[in-house]
Design an enzyme around this catalytic site. Structure first.
Site, short mmCIF file in Angstrom:
data_model
loop_
_atom_site.label_atom_id
_atom_site.label_comp_id
_atom_site.label_asym_id
_atom_site.label_seq_id
_atom_site.Cartn_x
_atom_site.Cartn_y
_atom_site.Cartn_z
N ARG A 67 13.02 21.55 57.87
CA ARG A 67 11.59 22.09 57.57
C ARG A 67 10.71 21.09 57.56
O ARG A 67 9.38 21.52 57.68
CB ARG A 67 11.87 22.83 56.12
CG ARG A 67 10.43 23.03 55.49
CD ARG A 67 10.66 24.06 54.45
NE ARG A 67 11.71 23.62 53.54
CZ ARG A 67 11.35 22.83 52.42
NH1 ARG A 67 10.39 22.07 52.47
NH2 ARG A 67 12.44 22.46 51.68
N TYR A 120 -9.08 38.12 64.85
CA TYR A 120 -7.92 38.80 64.92
C TYR A 120 -7.57 39.32 63.53
O TYR A 120 -7.54 38.83 62.40
CB TYR A 120 -6.89 37.52 65.25
CG TYR A 120 -5.41 38.23 65.24
CD1 TYR A 120 -5.12 39.36 66.14
CD2 TYR A 120 -4.35 37.79 64.43
CE1 TYR A 120 -3.74 39.89 66.09
CE2 TYR A 120 -3.02 38.44 64.43
CZ TYR A 120 -2.99 39.43 65.43
OH TYR A 120 -1.75 39.98 65.47
N ASP A 192 -9.70 28.71 66.23
CA ASP A 192 -8.83 29.29 66.77
C ASP A 192 -9.00 29.48 68.25
O ASP A 192 -9.86 30.37 68.59
CB ASP A 192 -8.38 30.92 66.07
CG ASP A 192 -7.23 31.47 66.48
OD1 ASP A 192 -6.91 31.10 67.84
OD2 ASP A 192 -6.94 32.37 65.97
N LYS A 217 1.09 33.11 72.83
CA LYS A 217 0.36 33.64 73.93
C LYS A 217 0.37 32.52 75.04
O LYS A 217 1.43 32.22 75.55
CB LYS A 217 -1.24 33.75 73.43
CG LYS A 217 -1.17 34.46 72.00
CD LYS A 217 -0.53 35.91 72.27
CE LYS A 217 -0.77 36.76 70.96
NZ LYS A 217 -0.60 36.22 69.64
#
Ligand SMILES: Cc1ncc(COP(=O)(O)O)c(C=O)c1O
Length: 403
Positions: A67, A120, A192, A217
């Site tokens: 992590r 978004y 972004d 993407k």
């Protein structure tokens, strides 16, 4: 956290973007593996108690727990930090993981964020529904309107958040101008850049403080992984992002990182091919009587075409358009295409078509959607690497079935 300055990669100084895509981030493997192996482990053994203590104290380099950091994930982070010309990167389990990591790192109680209106849907939801519960206020504005943005800036504004090109309206924000505006008001600029990818634009070089991506993407490009990444301009910001991600626990899994890194190596090839087709398809659509308008940054009719030419190295693989027959015609089109797949997501090798108002952006209230140009008849089209003529033929046969 990855750091460009700490790269042990012998190809780290390659200058060309395509060479860095292939080589940046790769660590020299003791057994000679040409690609970074998948370190599929949750934890790393210490040689002695003192070593464990040193690693936690940060006085000795080395891995502790996945992590916190993992070599496979680190290779991807180093590569993207290099491509974005940033200082360091943090990879996350999804694009929304990256958005949450960044906003939770940079915002606090009674602070304010100014955000692109046609952002978004899930980013809108995170800010509007969740950050608001912790005392963060927001203005969603047209970030191409600089005086309008200036008017909503407050002393408590700590973040300006821009999506460019925006999803799905393809609006392009002037990153350099908005960075200046944000900095004059003591705020940081977060971009972004999912629609652009590092191949088309590098916001940090234009003054942004953090750039983030849904790597689901174009960066991965094969519709088989969900993931995100955020790259910081400097080490201090990078530490804030890493700290936020580690406490949120939205780290990228090593297997996920391996796949994304593999997909990333062909970004330039995929993007060159897809954007060549996107221009041809956009021009074809613009000439069709069934289509009211097309938004593609490569068309002279795009309102920010000139800005796109200076800010981006190409116009990308995404376009949106409005059918003259509105929502019903758009629905019919989506139901009758045969080569394009009716699915959300974008930036993959396969062409996808979707309806933002009822799918990806359905979570944004109708009046907010209309205000930011997400009309009910808008169709989003993500161009893949199929033959452009086949995609045109596919749309043409669907157009014959509109009535
Ligand atoms: C521009 C943009 N940002 C962020 C996201 C969120 O990414 P993810 O679905 O990987 O969480 C998306 C997803 O479509 C997006 O299009």
């Amino acid at each position: 956290m990855s750091s460009n300055s700490q790269q042990s990669n012998s190809h780290g100084n390659c200058k060309g973007f395509a060479s860095r895509l292939v080589h940046a981030g790769n660590q020299k493997d003791p057994l000679g593996s040409v690609v970074t192996p998948i370190y599929q482990c949750s934890t790393f053994a210490f040689e002695c108690a003192q070593q464990g203590a040193n690693r936690f104290a940060g006085t000795e380099e080395g891995y502790i727990y996945t992590r916190i950091a993992n070599p496979t994930t680190r290779a991807l982070e180093d590569c993207v930090a290099n491509l974005e010309e940033g200082c360091c990167a943090v990879a996350t389990s999804s694009g929304m993981g990256a958005v949450a990591t960044v906003l939770l790192a940079l915002l606090g109680k009674d602070q304010h964020i100014v955000c692109t209106g046609s952002v978004y849907g899930a980013t809108f939801g995170l800010i509007h529904k969740h950050l608001s519960r912790f005392g963060v206020s927001a203005d969603f504005v047209d970030t191409t309107d600089l005086p309008g943005m200036e008017a909503v800036m407050r002393p408590s504004t700590k973040v300006v958040y821009v999506e460019t090109p925006s999803n799905p309206t393809m609006q392009i924000t002037d990153i350099r101008a908005v960075a200046d505006l944000a900095h004059r008001h003591g705020a940081l600029l977060v971009v972004d850049s999912t629609f652009g990818s590092p191949y088309l634009q590098r916001p940090l070089t234009l003054g942004a403080d953090v750039v983030l991506h849904s790597v689901t993407k174009s960066i991965n490009g094969h519709a088989d992984v969900v993931g995100g990444i955020a790259v910081a301009r400097d080490l201090a910001l990078g530490k804030q992002l890493t700290d936020s991600m580690r406490h949120l626990g939205c780290n990228m899994d090593p297997h996920q990182a391996f796949l994304v890194h593999r997909g990333l190596k062909t970004l330039a090839l995929r993007m060159q091919r897809a954007q060549e087709s996107a221009l041809v398809i956009a021009q074809w659509l613009e000439a069709r009587p069934e289509v009211a308008w097309v938004r593609y940054p490569g068309l002279p009719s795009h309102p920010q075409h000139e800005l796109a030419k200076t800010q981006m190295s190409g116009f990308g693989a995404m376009l949106s358009f409005e059918m003259r027959g509105g929502l019903e015609a758009g629905r019919r089109l989506m139901d009758t295409v045969q080569l394009a797949t009716l699915a959300v997501s974008l930036g993959g090798v396969e062409t996808l078509i979707e309806h933002p108002a009822s799918m990806t952006h359905a979570g944004i209230p109708a009046d907010e959607r209309q205000k930011s140009g997400i009309t009910d008849g808008l169709v989003r089209y993500s161009v893949g690497i199929e033959d452009a003529q086949d995609l045109i033929n596919d749309l043409a046969q669907a157009f014959t079935k509109l009535d």
